[in-house]
Write a protein that holds these residues in place. Structure first.
Motif, PDB file in Angstrom:
ATOM      1  N   ALA A  30       0.481  -1.104   0.113  1.00 35.03           N
ATOM      2  CA  ALA A  30      -0.101  -0.227   0.297  1.00 35.03           C
ATOM      3  C   ALA A  30       0.896   1.618   0.118  1.00 35.03           C
ATOM      4  CB  ALA A  30      -0.797  -0.638   1.399  1.00 35.03           C
ATOM      5  N   LEU A  33       2.322   1.927  -3.240  1.00 36.21           N
ATOM      6  CA  LEU A  33       1.010   2.863  -4.019  1.00 36.21           C
ATOM      7  C   LEU A  33       1.528   3.961  -3.990  1.00 36.21           C
ATOM      8  CD1 LEU A  33      -1.252  -0.414  -4.302  1.00 36.21           C
ATOM      9  CD2 LEU A  33       0.013   0.328  -6.673  1.00 36.21           C
ATOM     10  N   LEU A  34       1.413   4.385  -2.547  1.00 42.58           N
ATOM     11  CA  LEU A  34       0.996   5.757  -2.420  1.00 42.58           C
ATOM     12  C   LEU A  34       1.918   7.007  -2.462  1.00 42.58           C
ATOM     13  CD1 LEU A  34      -1.524   7.482  -0.366  1.00 42.58           C
ATOM     14  CD2 LEU A  34       0.397   6.843   1.490  1.00 42.58           C
ATOM     15  N   ARG A  91      -8.632   2.408  -5.126  1.00 45.40           N
ATOM     16  CA  ARG A  91      -8.294   0.856  -4.624  1.00 45.40           C
ATOM     17  C   ARG A  91      -7.364   0.868  -3.963  1.00 45.40           C
ATOM     18  NH1 ARG A  91      -7.839  -1.353 -11.241  1.00 45.40           N
ATOM     19  NH2 ARG A  91     -10.200  -1.776 -11.024  1.00 45.40           N
ATOM     20  N   LEU A  92      -6.754   1.932  -3.823  1.00 44.95           N
ATOM     21  CA  LEU A  92      -6.112   2.078  -2.226  1.00 44.95           C
ATOM     22  C   LEU A  92      -6.363   1.628  -0.763  1.00 44.95           C
ATOM     23  CD1 LEU A  92      -2.156   2.823  -2.088  1.00 44.95           C
ATOM     24  CD2 LEU A  92      -3.042   4.593  -2.111  1.00 44.95           C
ATOM     25  N   ARG A  95      -7.181  -1.351  -0.518  1.00 45.40           N
ATOM     26  CA  ARG A  95      -6.219  -2.659   0.173  1.00 45.40           C
ATOM     27  C   ARG A  95      -5.864  -2.135   1.647  1.00 45.40           C
ATOM     28  NH1 ARG A  95      -2.797  -4.657  -3.177  1.00 45.40           N
ATOM     29  NH2 ARG A  95      -3.181  -4.469  -5.728  1.00 45.40           N
TER      30      ARG A  95
END
Length: 209
Positions: A30, A33-34, A91-92, A95
């Motif tokens: 996560a 992705l961030l 979506r983040l 997660r």
């Protein structure tokens, strides 16, 4: 909930029924992705604000009123940008903040999704599922091998195992335990419910491939 949302499963693979499975997403994934998403979202937000200020100036605003088609095109562009930013953010959040509990018994599958706004529980009998499929997914770190209990509705497919490698013997064992056929991974991507003519043929034996 999408199967791809989760990458941690406890226990790693169900061994008997009843089986209780806990699914989460690793914080490292996560965070990665961030790191990728936040600078992009910030840059797009600044560009959008600058464009809005320019449009709200007297001369551009008069032009838009005189050319409605141009106004529609700009509005569509804004909506598209908002969608492209909102989707990965959602979506983040899924997660980071969503967990799933799966209970599999002879009667069927009970799933509880704990999200950031609500908790949802649903049940499906095992007879409602198509079969068990092997699936490979490319991630930021590596390729992961999944075993998925496939439902005709994609959102109800259940992730059963995530590993560096899944053997055919493990796939057959889980399928036999659940009383399901082994099906191709392509069944995960069908966009229709079970209907007339829907077939779930078993994967060909490796020795005959």
């Amino acid at each position: 909930m999408r199967v791809a949302t989760f990458d941690r499963i406890e226990p790693a693979m169900p061994t008997q029924l009843p089986a209780n499975i806990s699914q989460t997403c690793s914080q490292r994934t996560a965070f990665a992705l961030l790191v990728l998403l936040v600078p992009l979202a910030f840059a797009v937000a600044l560009a959008t604000m600058s464009l809005l200020v320019a449009i709200l100036s007297p001369e551009p605003r008069a032009t838009l009123f005189s050319q409605p088609l141009l106004a529609v095109e700009i509005t569509t562009a804004f909506a598209l940008v908002a969608f492209l930013i909102a989707l990965p953010i959602k979506r983040l959040l899924d997660r980071v903040l969503t967990t799933r509990s799966v209970s599999i018994e002879d009667a069927g599958v009970t799933v509880t999704d704990n999200g950031y706004f609500l908790t949802e529980t649903w049940f499906e009998p095992l007879s409602a599922f198509v079969g068990v499929a092997p699936h490979m997914r490319a991630t930021l770190g590596a390729t992961r091998h999944e075993i998925v209990l496939v439902h005709p509705k994609r959102g109800k497919s259940i992730l059963l195992s995530v590993a560096a490698k899944a053997s055919p013997a493990e796939l057959d064992r889980i399928a036999h335990m659940l009383g399901q056929p082994v099906v191709a991974a392509s069944e995960l991507y069908r966009f229709r419910n079970r209907a007339h003519g829907f077939s779930t043929g078993r994967l060909p034996d490796a020795s005959h491939a």
